[in-house]
Design a protein around this motif. Structure first.
Motif, PDB file in Angstrom:
ATOM      1  N   THR A   1     -22.624 140.297 -51.591  1.00  0.00           N
ATOM      2  CA  THR A   1     -22.711 139.693 -52.923  1.00  0.00           C
ATOM      3  C   THR A   1     -22.138 140.672 -53.947  1.00  0.00           C
ATOM      4  O   THR A   1     -22.043 141.875 -53.685  1.00  0.00           O
ATOM      5  CB  THR A   1     -24.172 139.381 -53.315  1.00  0.00           C
ATOM      6  OG1 THR A   1     -24.887 140.607 -53.425  1.00  0.00           O
ATOM      7  CG2 THR A   1     -24.823 138.438 -52.314  1.00  0.00           C
ATOM      8  N   HIS A   2     -21.784 140.136 -55.102  1.00  0.00           N
ATOM      9  CA  HIS A   2     -21.247 140.971 -56.177  1.00  0.00           C
ATOM     10  C   HIS A   2     -22.252 142.066 -56.547  1.00  0.00           C
ATOM     11  O   HIS A   2     -21.901 143.238 -56.661  1.00  0.00           O
ATOM     12  CB  HIS A   2     -20.898 140.106 -57.390  1.00  0.00           C
ATOM     13  CG  HIS A   2     -20.297 140.882 -58.510  1.00  0.00           C
ATOM     14  ND1 HIS A   2     -18.980 141.248 -58.532  1.00  0.00           N
ATOM     15  CD2 HIS A   2     -20.849 141.390 -59.641  1.00  0.00           C
ATOM     16  CE1 HIS A   2     -18.728 141.943 -59.625  1.00  0.00           C
ATOM     17  NE2 HIS A   2     -19.850 142.040 -60.314  1.00  0.00           N
ATOM     18  N   GLU A   3     -23.504 141.674 -56.725  1.00  0.00           N
ATOM     19  CA  GLU A   3     -24.535 142.630 -57.144  1.00  0.00           C
ATOM     20  C   GLU A   3     -24.745 143.729 -56.106  1.00  0.00           C
ATOM     21  O   GLU A   3     -24.910 144.907 -56.467  1.00  0.00           O
ATOM     22  CB  GLU A   3     -25.857 141.900 -57.408  1.00  0.00           C
ATOM     23  CG  GLU A   3     -26.942 142.809 -57.946  1.00  0.00           C
ATOM     24  CD  GLU A   3     -28.233 142.082 -58.272  1.00  0.00           C
ATOM     25  OE1 GLU A   3     -29.225 142.781 -58.530  1.00  0.00           O
ATOM     26  OE2 GLU A   3     -28.253 140.841 -58.261  1.00  0.00           O
ATOM     27  N   SER A   4     -24.721 143.390 -54.821  1.00  0.00           N
ATOM     28  CA  SER A   4     -24.926 144.424 -53.794  1.00  0.00           C
ATOM     29  C   SER A   4     -23.775 145.425 -53.804  1.00  0.00           C
ATOM     30  O   SER A   4     -23.992 146.626 -53.597  1.00  0.00           O
ATOM     31  CB  SER A   4     -25.104 143.802 -52.412  1.00  0.00           C
ATOM     32  OG  SER A   4     -23.920 143.202 -51.955  1.00  0.00           O
ATOM     33  N   VAL A   5     -22.550 144.961 -54.084  1.00  0.00           N
ATOM     34  CA  VAL A   5     -21.405 145.877 -54.154  1.00  0.00           C
ATOM     35  C   VAL A   5     -21.514 146.757 -55.402  1.00  0.00           C
ATOM     36  O   VAL A   5     -21.249 147.960 -55.346  1.00  0.00           O
ATOM     37  CB  VAL A   5     -20.068 145.113 -54.111  1.00  0.00           C
ATOM     38  CG1 VAL A   5     -18.898 146.048 -54.346  1.00  0.00           C
ATOM     39  CG2 VAL A   5     -19.916 144.399 -52.767  1.00  0.00           C
ATOM     40  N   VAL A   6     -21.911 146.176 -56.527  1.00  0.00           N
ATOM     41  CA  VAL A   6     -22.114 146.969 -57.741  1.00  0.00           C
ATOM     42  C   VAL A   6     -23.144 148.073 -57.467  1.00  0.00           C
ATOM     43  O   VAL A   6     -22.940 149.230 -57.856  1.00  0.00           O
ATOM     44  CB  VAL A   6     -22.563 146.068 -58.921  1.00  0.00           C
ATOM     45  CG1 VAL A   6     -23.064 146.906 -60.096  1.00  0.00           C
ATOM     46  CG2 VAL A   6     -21.418 145.166 -59.366  1.00  0.00           C
ATOM     47  N   ASN A   7     -24.209 147.743 -56.754  1.00  0.00           N
ATOM     48  CA  ASN A   7     -25.223 148.750 -56.418  1.00  0.00           C
ATOM     49  C   ASN A   7     -24.662 149.831 -55.492  1.00  0.00           C
ATOM     50  O   ASN A   7     -25.011 151.002 -55.628  1.00  0.00           O
ATOM     51  CB  ASN A   7     -26.458 148.093 -55.799  1.00  0.00           C
ATOM     52  CG  ASN A   7     -27.281 147.352 -56.834  1.00  0.00           C
ATOM     53  OD1 ASN A   7     -27.283 147.709 -58.013  1.00  0.00           O
ATOM     54  ND2 ASN A   7     -27.956 146.300 -56.409  1.00  0.00           N
TER      55      ASN A   7
END
Length: 143
Positions: free
Chosen positions: A77-83
């Motif tokens: 997911t986008h959020e997991s990559v940002v993290n």
């Protein structure tokens, strides 16, 4: 894909050192925010001036980021990559696929290549049929 990425002229390994403003680029994409048609990968959307990526010079807007510090970004997911980027540390290693030629869903600085749709062809066909009908009526009135 079997989890390993082989070297290719289109692949680039980039090492960045996090600066005061971070790594100096923005990303888009992910399985929950698909940016490229039929591709849920992570793409560079903006390179920030004077950031680590701009100073290095190899990362460009439109590049697809395949890995960060050895972790595949496929099916994330986008959020997991940002993290992943936030917790990547000071020295960050990226595996990048240089500017894939695909059609973008979202806004870009340059216009994506236009591919006419079937409805465009049908609209042109309807216009031509109408023109032929008008010409036929005019021809019949003059004969």
């Amino acid at each position: 894909m079997n989890g390993s990425l082989h070297s290719s002229p289109n692949f680039v390994d980039i090492k960045l050192k996090r600066g005061p403003a971070g790594l100096g680029f923005n990303i888009v994409g992910g399985v929950d925010q698909q940016y490229v048609v039929n591709d849920s990968g992570i793409f560079v959307s903006k390179i920030k001036e004077d950031g680590a990526a701009a100073q290095d010079g190899r990362l460009e807007e439109g590049d697809k980021i395949l890995m960060i510090n050895g972790i595949l970004l496929e099916n994330q997911t986008h959020e997991s990559v940002v993290n992943l980027f936030r917790t990547a540390g000071e020295d960050v290693e990226l595996r990048v696929l240089k500017k894939p030629t695909r059609h973008m869903n979202g806004p870009t600085d340059s216009q994506p290549e236009h591919q006419p749709s079937m409805s465009s062809y049908l609209g042109i066909l309807a216009l031509l049929a109408g023109a032929v009908a008008i010409l036929a009526i005019i021809y019949k009135r003059h004969n």
